[in-house]
Design a protein around this motif. Sequence first.
Motif, short mmCIF file in Angstrom:
data_model
loop_
_atom_site.label_atom_id
_atom_site.label_comp_id
_atom_site.label_asym_id
_atom_site.label_seq_id
_atom_site.Cartn_x
_atom_site.Cartn_y
_atom_site.Cartn_z
N UNK A 21 47.75 -12.94 -55.95
CA UNK A 21 46.44 -12.12 -55.53
C UNK A 21 45.53 -12.61 -54.88
N UNK A 22 44.23 -11.53 -53.84
CA UNK A 22 43.10 -12.82 -53.36
C UNK A 22 41.73 -12.34 -54.03
N UNK A 23 40.86 -13.47 -53.16
CA UNK A 23 39.18 -12.80 -54.04
C UNK A 23 38.54 -12.72 -53.00
N UNK A 24 37.41 -12.26 -53.44
CA UNK A 24 36.42 -12.02 -52.70
C UNK A 24 34.91 -12.79 -53.45
N UNK A 25 34.29 -13.53 -51.88
CA UNK A 25 33.15 -13.71 -52.54
C UNK A 25 31.88 -13.55 -51.97
N UNK A 26 31.15 -13.46 -52.45
CA UNK A 26 29.55 -13.41 -51.33
C UNK A 26 28.65 -14.62 -51.26
N UNK A 27 28.54 -15.50 -50.83
CA UNK A 27 27.66 -16.37 -50.85
C UNK A 27 26.43 -16.16 -50.00
N UNK A 28 25.35 -17.00 -50.97
CA UNK A 28 23.88 -16.81 -50.44
C UNK A 28 23.38 -17.34 -50.09
N UNK B 55 25.18 -23.05 -44.75
CA UNK B 55 26.07 -21.60 -45.05
C UNK B 55 27.11 -22.02 -44.39
N UNK B 56 27.04 -21.76 -43.35
CA UNK B 56 28.41 -21.83 -42.47
C UNK B 56 29.39 -22.90 -42.73
N UNK C 206 35.50 -14.24 -47.28
CA UNK C 206 33.73 -14.59 -48.05
C UNK C 206 33.07 -13.88 -46.65
N UNK C 207 31.76 -13.29 -47.63
CA UNK C 207 31.04 -12.37 -47.02
C UNK C 207 29.58 -13.32 -46.71
N UNK C 208 28.69 -13.09 -46.19
CA UNK C 208 27.29 -14.09 -46.38
C UNK C 208 26.22 -13.95 -46.11
N UNK C 209 25.56 -13.78 -47.16
CA UNK C 209 24.31 -13.16 -46.75
C UNK C 209 23.12 -14.20 -46.71
N UNK D 176 19.99 -14.18 -47.80
CA UNK D 176 18.65 -13.38 -48.47
C UNK D 176 18.64 -12.75 -49.53
N UNK D 177 18.05 -12.30 -50.49
CA UNK D 177 18.48 -11.35 -52.07
C UNK D 177 18.49 -10.04 -51.66
N UNK D 178 17.36 -9.49 -50.33
CA UNK D 178 18.28 -8.07 -49.77
C UNK D 178 19.48 -7.94 -48.72
N UNK D 179 19.28 -8.94 -48.02
CA UNK D 179 20.89 -8.57 -47.73
C UNK D 179 21.87 -8.61 -48.92
N UNK D 180 21.87 -9.77 -49.75
CA UNK D 180 22.96 -9.88 -50.70
C UNK D 180 22.92 -8.65 -51.24
N UNK D 181 21.75 -7.71 -52.08
CA UNK D 181 21.78 -6.74 -52.58
C UNK D 181 22.62 -5.34 -51.29
N UNK D 182 22.40 -5.49 -50.50
CA UNK D 182 23.31 -5.24 -49.80
C UNK D 182 24.49 -4.76 -49.47
N UNK D 183 24.94 -6.34 -49.74
CA UNK D 183 26.59 -6.35 -49.55
C UNK D 183 26.95 -6.28 -50.82
N UNK D 184 26.00 -6.17 -51.73
CA UNK D 184 26.94 -6.07 -53.07
C UNK D 184 27.01 -4.11 -52.96
#
Length: 466
Positions: free
Chosen positions: A2-9, A16-17, A30-33, A35-43
């Motif tokens: 199994x793999x896991x996907x992470x959103x790092x804000x 961040x890098x 890993x995806x990165x965001x 700001x809150x808005x960027x994070x919301x778009x990723x989600x």
Amino acid sequence: MKTADILLIEDDLNQCESTACLLEQAGFSTDTAHSCQQAQACLDQHQYDAVITDLNLPDGEGIQILPHARQVQPEILFFVLTGDPSIPQAVKAMRKGVTDYFAKPFDDSELIDRLSHTIAQSRQKRTLKTTESRLSPHPYPNGLVGNAPSIQQLRRDIESIADSRSTVLILGESGTGKTLTARAIHEQSSRRHGPFVEIDCGCLSDSLLESELFGHVAGSFTGANQNRSGKFLLADGGTIFLDEIGTASNQLQRKLLRVLQERQFEPVGSSKTHKVDVRVILATNQDLLEMVKHGTFRADLYYRINVITLRQPPLRERLPDIQNLANFHLHRICQDLERPHCILSPELLERLRQYEWPGNVRELVNVLERAVVLSRGRILHESDLPAEFGPVGDVPHADLISHGLRQVLMAPERDLIEQALRKHQGKRQAAARELGIDRTTLYKKMKRLGLLPSNRDTHVPLPNID
Ligand SMILES: Nc1ncnc2c1ncn2[C@@H]1O[C@H](COP(=O)(O)OP(=O)(O)OP(=O)(O)O)[C@@H](O)[C@H]1O
Ligand SMILES: [Mg+2]
């Protein structure tokens, strides 16, 4: 594995890098965001196993993302990173449903260990839950979703008539659930271990239908090379469901009348009489009484089958049930298509509530399936509806703001990228040049917008899990 996907804000780009690098090296995709808005778009675009967020972000507190994250994905793990750890803050965060809390500077291996461990535990719990829900009974008795008084009455009627052998006539427009009701009657009856045989009288010619229902002997008509049993014989000990009974010819109606009265019949071309123990359920979307008046349906048959009559309400008469029906079928469709679970945007739900539904629940099911297949994100929007729903309404200004600039701009950005890719037969280098960006930026945008064809298949395996 199994793999896991992470959103790092994280708004500090260097931090961040380096954290993203640490996570990637440990095998997390890993995806990165920033700001809150960027994070919301990723989600809205991807399904993640976990969110790791900094507490202080330029447009708010990282913790503000939690309700949205849980709305699109109730099981998501939510970790908070902060350089300013204080016990009251930690306690506050936990109370809001945060999974865990890491104080900066954190120890790299501790972060990875705790993350891997929590993800593995959560997956185990989820597997258990899925198994339990597979074993637990359907939340809606008889499989009929809805709480409208007419549906509640239908459920009660099904329950009380199921065990008798009386003939049942189900009336209702196309797609209202007549077949579902017929099955429910069978499943609730003591015949449930016997066969349930269904036949659509509208889709066969008269002679074929007669042979299909009663069987035939070899040589009884051209092409009848061997004896064949009909559906009535196959349904012996169970239930036969004759759909679209209004289309049956006069001759067939006469033969049906005899089976209903005497439970016996002769196959086409044979004089041998068969006796069967069959419960008969019929359905139609035609007005049989009107047909009797016009002489196109036999009055004696009509009175014979009009013993117990159930009416399927059209969907437009029970619009408050739309949300439950839509969620029920959406869940099933996503499972069948092996897609991450999708949710309906409030605007789309409103459009569903305003629609007339000429094709009833079947149309709703088809609209949802189409939306799931066409949508790129996990939230289904008005734009995923077919043309019958009319043009997508203007989103009020306030709504645009609540969606966030980044999310609002995603649609035209996606369109432009798709156009460029189409123009260059999918060649990213050429498409990037056309768009005036470099190849890496194009790749990142495609990833963010869900345009990578095998986005979910390219993950690195997660260490120490399963
Ligand atoms: N109350 C309900 N709850 C959940 N799903 C329903 C309900 N009613 C109908 N459906 C769904 O709608 C679709 C159409 O239902 P069904 O085939 O029973 O309709 P029908 O009246 O027999 O249609 P037709 O007249 O075309 O034969 C199916 O996918 C069924 O699962
Ligand atoms: Mg049907």
